[in-house]
Design a protein around this motif. Sequence first.
Motif, PDB file in Angstrom:
ATOM      1  N   THR A   1      -8.609 -41.838 -39.618  1.00  0.00           N
ATOM      2  CA  THR A   1      -8.138 -41.892 -41.156  1.00  0.00           C
ATOM      3  C   THR A   1      -9.500 -42.162 -41.877  1.00  0.00           C
ATOM      4  N   TRP A   2      -9.426 -41.537 -43.121  1.00  0.00           N
ATOM      5  CA  TRP A   2     -10.568 -41.764 -44.111  1.00  0.00           C
ATOM      6  C   TRP A   2      -9.766 -42.388 -45.176  1.00  0.00           C
ATOM      7  N   LEU A   3      -9.894 -43.528 -45.478  1.00  0.00           N
ATOM      8  CA  LEU A   3      -9.438 -44.233 -46.725  1.00  0.00           C
ATOM      9  C   LEU A   3     -10.273 -44.648 -47.542  1.00  0.00           C
ATOM     10  N   GLU A   4     -10.234 -44.395 -48.892  1.00  0.00           N
ATOM     11  CA  GLU A   4     -10.780 -44.577 -49.963  1.00  0.00           C
ATOM     12  C   GLU A   4     -10.373 -45.667 -51.010  1.00  0.00           C
TER      13      GLU A   4
ATOM     14  N   SER B   1      -5.841 -30.846 -36.908  1.00  0.00           N
ATOM     15  CA  SER B   1      -5.173 -30.715 -38.165  1.00  0.00           C
ATOM     16  C   SER B   1      -5.546 -31.866 -39.030  1.00  0.00           C
ATOM     17  N   ILE B   2      -5.526 -31.585 -40.352  1.00  0.00           N
ATOM     18  CA  ILE B   2      -5.853 -32.576 -41.308  1.00  0.00           C
ATOM     19  C   ILE B   2      -4.537 -32.480 -42.538  1.00  0.00           C
TER      20      ILE B   2
ATOM     21  N   GLU C   1      -6.202 -37.824 -43.129  1.00  0.00           N
ATOM     22  CA  GLU C   1      -5.754 -37.982 -41.810  1.00  0.00           C
ATOM     23  C   GLU C   1      -6.051 -36.885 -40.879  1.00  0.00           C
ATOM     24  N   VAL C   2      -6.760 -37.049 -39.888  1.00  0.00           N
ATOM     25  CA  VAL C   2      -7.288 -35.972 -39.001  1.00  0.00           C
ATOM     26  C   VAL C   2      -6.873 -36.150 -37.656  1.00  0.00           C
TER      27      VAL C   2
END
Length: 445
Positions: free
Chosen positions: A395-398, A427-428, A440-441
């Motif tokens: 997870t990439w959370l900004e 998948s992304i 989310e990857v």
Amino acid sequence: MNDFTGMSAERLGRIVEEAASEVYIFSASDFRFRLVNKGARDNLGYNAEELAELTPWDLKPRLSREAFLDIVKPLLSGQVELLEFETVHARKDGTEYNVDVKLQLFEEGGDVVFYAAIQDTTAIRDLAVRYEVMARQLDTILENTQMSVFVMDENQHCTFMNSAAETLTGYSLAETAGRPLHDVIHHTRPDGSPFPISECAIDNAFPENVGTQGEEVFVHKDGSFYPVAFTASPLRDDKGRTTGTIIEVRNISDEKRADEARQLLMREVDHRARNVLSIVQSLIRLTRAEEIEAYKSTLAGRVNALARAQTSLADRKWEGGGLEEVVQQELSALCPPHAIKIEGPDIIVVADRVQPISMLLHELATNANKYGALSQPEGRVAISWTIAGDHVALTWLETGGPPVSQRDSVGFGTTLQDSVVRQLRGSITRRWEPTGLVAEVRFPI
């Protein structure tokens, strides 16, 4: 007792004087020297007059009178006709030398005398000691060297194996007795076919009388095959005749495996280099920008991301690495450390996934710097991952950045993200929350 009746004293004296060895004649009654030849006088350093006042034990510092008399007792009693023993003589200057003594009794006209023929054995003994030391040193070397050493006789039978050779082959020297060494450790080729001794380069060193070296495959006692490097040289006697073969052998299994690994690595590097060039070509063709400087900057950033991934792989010998290390390495090049939080369990990423993960993180970080959370002083990015069955969920959370809409974010960067995720066979999904982008990857472990 020998009878020299009829031989004149003058004639006997000439024989004794010219004898090759040291010769002494002394009385059997008072043990005074009657005659000492020139060889003995020269070696001892005494003249004839001085020796006439001496007895045998005077020249033997390690024998007393009683000890000497005890030695010659069997000769005086007639038990033996020839007495042999070893002792030490002392010269006039005090130096000593080793001697072998042969002692006999002679009688002439009722006069009984001892005849002593003496050989100086100091040089021989010194040589023997040197040979013994050399032999011990050679034994030590042969038993401690990692090189396997064999010696074969003219029948190709093994007459010597050092410890390394026994370890290498699994056989002891005794187990090779009675048949050619070839038939014990070299009788079969790796494909199972027989290997005739007549075709063996090692065994041909003897009949062809020429040294040879190369590589072969031996058969271990347990039946396994192993590659070796060998040198086979004829053994010759002091007349130059070939009497056997000495063979030095080294197991090169590790070297073969290392060479195979190097070849594999070279093919892998070649494959990846071609892959990188293909990616660079795609980046050059597809990167878009309104100005040339912006184009150059964007393209350079993406190429640098590729370079960092390649360097990371090379540092780990193309064996992949930990996911945390991959994430940390890419983000530390693009993001301020205080604005980044990284969290997740230890996961090993295989080599062919390091590059696409690095590219994905580069695109996300670049967008965050330009348009997202990291474009604001208070902006933050949290990267976390968990294991979900046989997949990794990253997870990439900004947070803390300006509002972002989906329309604002569509472009080649997004297309590139989707492309590298497909390389991961994953998948992304993206959500544009009021607080910032959430990506989310998922990709297989």
